[in-house]
Design an enzyme around this catalytic site. Structure first.
Site, PDB file in Angstrom:
ATOM      1  CG  HIS A   1      -0.380   0.358   2.507  1.00 45.44           C
ATOM      2  ND1 HIS A   1       0.180  -0.575   3.339  1.00 45.44           N
ATOM      3  CD2 HIS A   1      -0.266   1.547   3.148  1.00 45.44           C
ATOM      4  CE1 HIS A   1       0.611   0.016   4.446  1.00 45.44           C
ATOM      5  NE2 HIS A   1       0.354   1.298   4.355  1.00 45.44           N
TER       6      HIS A   1
ATOM      7  CD  GLU B   1       1.750   7.902   0.454  1.00 40.37           C
ATOM      8  OE1 GLU B   1       2.119   8.514   1.475  1.00 40.37           O
ATOM      9  OE2 GLU B   1       0.674   7.281   0.367  1.00 40.37           O
ATOM     10  CG  ASP B   2       6.065   6.398   1.172  1.00 52.39           C
ATOM     11  OD1 ASP B   2       5.780   7.561   0.848  1.00 52.39           O
ATOM     12  OD2 ASP B   2       5.589   5.829   2.176  1.00 52.39           O
TER      13      ASP B   2
ATOM     14  CG  ASP C   1      -1.789   3.504   6.835  1.00 55.86           C
ATOM     15  OD1 ASP C   1      -0.629   3.127   6.620  1.00 55.86           O
ATOM     16  OD2 ASP C   1      -2.121   4.705   6.938  1.00 55.86           O
TER      17      ASP C   1
END
Length: 693
Positions: free
Chosen positions: A117, A121-122, A182
């Site tokens: 997840h 994004e990272d 999360d």
């Protein structure tokens, strides 16, 4: 996600009673070291996700673990070298989130997306890579939980991220499941953040994430999030509650003894049941201490009874209320009327001979699974069932992937003009904690928050066309738009044909849903020069009287009797009629369905046989309901005249909220023409109903 990663030892006292019984807390630092070392063999799952595999197999024994292995390897390699603010390898975060979901019973696709997840994004992993390796479903979920770029949205990044996630949740509810897990792990590890940042994250969790967890039925996550937020935002109350629970731990607890008595009662009745004592979490203890004052031993927990079938729940309830003294005011049946967040149980409370009052929850094991895990317990709600697929006998609900509140939220967010409005209205919408269902006149249903009015129903059903709504029928009766609706009402919205009409400013005082408030506010902003409709002062009805009346066209089997047609029901041929002898020797004629017929018989009036003449004109009274507009009376009179009908009298009542009621007494040359006359009147623009008086 990464911005919220901190010390894993923060607030340890808020968590022990909330973690899954029987499973020790994981050493995330040890898992981080294992993640960096990688798997020792290509033929088995990496040691670092052994706990995830164990929890997953407990719910899904036949699950294929190979996809989890591939997802872990991609996540570990892409996050390698990244560290959390606490100094742990970053891979510990997606591992912890995935373990939370695995313990709740999430299926393999959800766990795969959970491991990945944060990759898009990272790290340098792209959505196209995720799609190519794991398919469209996993790619969609990962995209749904990926934050928008702050460089593109600035201060609006957080509300726009939630908007994006909610839209994705409307298509796949598993997106929000991962977001909740999360946030839970980040809240568990929030200790090394600056106090002001802890408070900001806790407030968003309180206002948005906890209500979403409640609405999706994920109580296991919701209760722990509540306690963690409580510890950060209300530290003094949290400490006093913790001290209260600690003091109770040293006292004698009556609940185990009450549970033993309940087991004995159910065993004697031959009901197979599992009886547990469930301690209350911190926020629950704090709430009841504020309402009950000084707490007794039985107030610190509840008794949970798990059975196999729905019928067993009611059998247990009967035994409890027979063998103990029930507290009637505490009984609630959420099995017959489930909550809008999937929750089903029987709630009651019983008093013991020693004077203790114990709260009791009764549910099936499947209800318990759904009560704890909510939508996560549904597995994959999007799997296509084949014709030969049989449902599991414990499955008690249909897939609620688009519950009413979520559909409403997705509708109104499209109209939210800016991120600030969206953020403010989202919090207000999520603060509504009850929902009602009303039935539409066409047979459909509308899900609305408790306290919603006819205005809210109008915008929920018709969108912007509801600007022209002038009234409503609730359960068949005309009512004002400001009238609140109750669960189970049937509502018919009446729309004006004039498309230029718009809402009054007063509607905002009665609108509860964001969709209605945003639409009304937008219309009012776009029409600042339009004068709002004002209530017309009461005035005498306008009456028009024709030149002559008509004689009765019914014949009574009573020589020389005067026959009168009753004004209460105005019978006409070929209505079935009944006659009664009244004072003065006259015979009054009613339709047999008229309420006056029963009254006449009750007071002993003499019944007289009546019949219609073979050919005769007739007099009838009609009610026409319409929207107010110029020339309406002239148009209606013209329509009546075209049918060859004479107006004996007409009464027009003052307009009320844009609606006008007309009463016509008409002389027809032939009763057979009545249906055609009523159709002609209904065809006049603005008329929405014509009926017999």
């Amino acid at each position: 996600m990464s911005a919220e990663a901190t010390n894993p030892e923060a607030h340890p006292e808020a968590r022990p009673e909330l973690r899954r019984r029987g499973r020790s807390r994981l050493d995330l630092r040890r898992l981080g070291r294992a993640a960096l070392l990688g798997p020792t063999s290509r033929d088995r799952l990496p040691d670092a996700i052994g706990h995830v595999a164990e929890a997953h197999r407990a719910h899904h024994p036949d699950a294929d673990m190979s996809i989890l292995r591939r997802a872990y390897l991609l996540a570990e390699s892409s996050h390698r070298g990244q560290m959390r603010k606490s100094g742990e390898p970053y891979i510990t975060h997606p591992l912890a989130v995935t373990l939370i979901l695995a313990e709740l019973g999430a299926e393999t696709t959800t766990l795969t997306a959970s491991l990945l997840h944060d990759t898009v994004e990272d790290t340098d992993v792209t959505l196209d890579q995720v799609r190519a390796e794991f398919g469209d479903e996993v790619c969609f979920i990962v995209d749904g939980v990926t934050k928008v770029e702050k460089i593109d949205y600035g201060a609006a990044a957080e509300p726009e991220t939630f908007r994006k996630m909610l839209v994705a949740t409307g298509n796949d509810v598993r997106v929000m499941s991962i977001k909740l897990a999360d946030r839970l792990h980040n809240m568990r590890t929030l200790g090394v953040m600056r106090p002001e940042k802890q408070a900001r994250i806790a407030k968003v969790t309180r206002d948005v994430l906890i209500p979403l967890a409640e609405r999706l039925g994920v109580q296991a996550l919701k209760t722990e999030l509540e306690d963690l937020v409580f510890a950060i935002l209300h530290p003094e109350e949290y400490e006093s509650t913790r001290a209260l629970i600690a003091a109770h731990a040293g006292e004698s607890d009556p609940l185990p003894g009450i549970a033993d008595s309940v087991r004995a009662v159910l065993r004697e009745a031959g009901i197979a049941a599992e009886v547990q004592v469930r301690p209350r979490h911190f926020v629950s203890v704090h709430r009841i201490s504020r309402t009950r004052g000084e707490l007794r031993g039985s107030d610190f927990g509840r008794i949970l009874i798990l059975v196999g079938e729905n019928a067993d729940c009611y059998a247990v309830l009967g035994e409890l209320h027979t063998c103990f003294t029930p507290v009637v005011s505490e009984f609630k049946d959420f099995i017959a009327t489930p909550k809008f967040n999937l929750y089903q149980s029987l709630h009651t409370a019983v008093a013991t001979p020693e004077g203790y009052v114990a709260e009791v929850i009764v549910r099936t094991r499947q209800m318990h699974r759904v009560a704890e895990a909510g939508v996560v317990a549904l597995g994959n709600p999007y799997a296509t069932a084949t014709p030969d697929t049989t449902a599991h006998p414990d499955e008690e609900r249909a897939d609620p992937t688009r519950p009413g509140w979520l559909s409403r939220l997705l509708d109104w967010q499209q109209s939210a003009p800016d991120p600030d409005t969206f953020w403010t209205v989202l919090r207000a919408e999520l603060a509504q904690d009850r929902e009602i269902t009303v039935f539409r006149a066409d047979g459909g249903t509308l899900g609305l928050p408790a306290g919603a009015s006819c205005i809210d129903a109008a915008y929920a059903q018709h969108g912007e066309a509801a600007h022209g709504c002038v009234g409503a029928r609730v359960n068949g009766r005309l009512t004002s738009l400001s009238s609140p609706l109750s669960d189970g009402d049937t509502v018919q919205l009446l729309l004006a044909q004039d498309t230029s009409s718009g809402p009054a400013a007063e509607w905002l005082d009665h609108a509860r849903t964001p969709a209605a408030r945003i639409a009304i506010g937008s219309w009012l902003d776009a029409h600042p020069d339009r004068a709002m409709a004002t209530t017309t002062a009461a005035r005498a009805p306008l009456s028009v009287v024709g030149a002559r009346g008509g004689g009765a066209n019914a014949v009574a089997d009573l020589p020389d009797a005067t026959v009168r047609l009753a004004g209460c029901c105005t019978p006409v041929p070929p209505d079935a009629v009944a006659g009664f002898l009244v004072r003065g020797g006259a015979v009054t004629v009613h339709r047999v369905q008229c309420a006056a017929v029963a009254q006449m018989r009750a007071v002993g009036r003499t019944s007289v046989a009546v019949h219609w003449r073979a050919t005769a004109d007739c007099r009838v009274t009609l009610l026409a309901e319409s929207f107010g507009r110029p020339h309406l009376l002239a148009d209606l009179t013209e329509a009546i005249a075209r049918e060859g009908v004479e107006v004996v009298s007409a009464t027009v009542e003052p307009p009320v909220e844009g609606r006008v009621r007309h009463t016509y007494t008409l002389q027809l040359p032939d009763a057979a023409g009545l249906p055609a006359l009523m159709r002609a009147m209904r065809d006049v623009p603005g008329v929405y109903d014509v009926s017999r008086a």
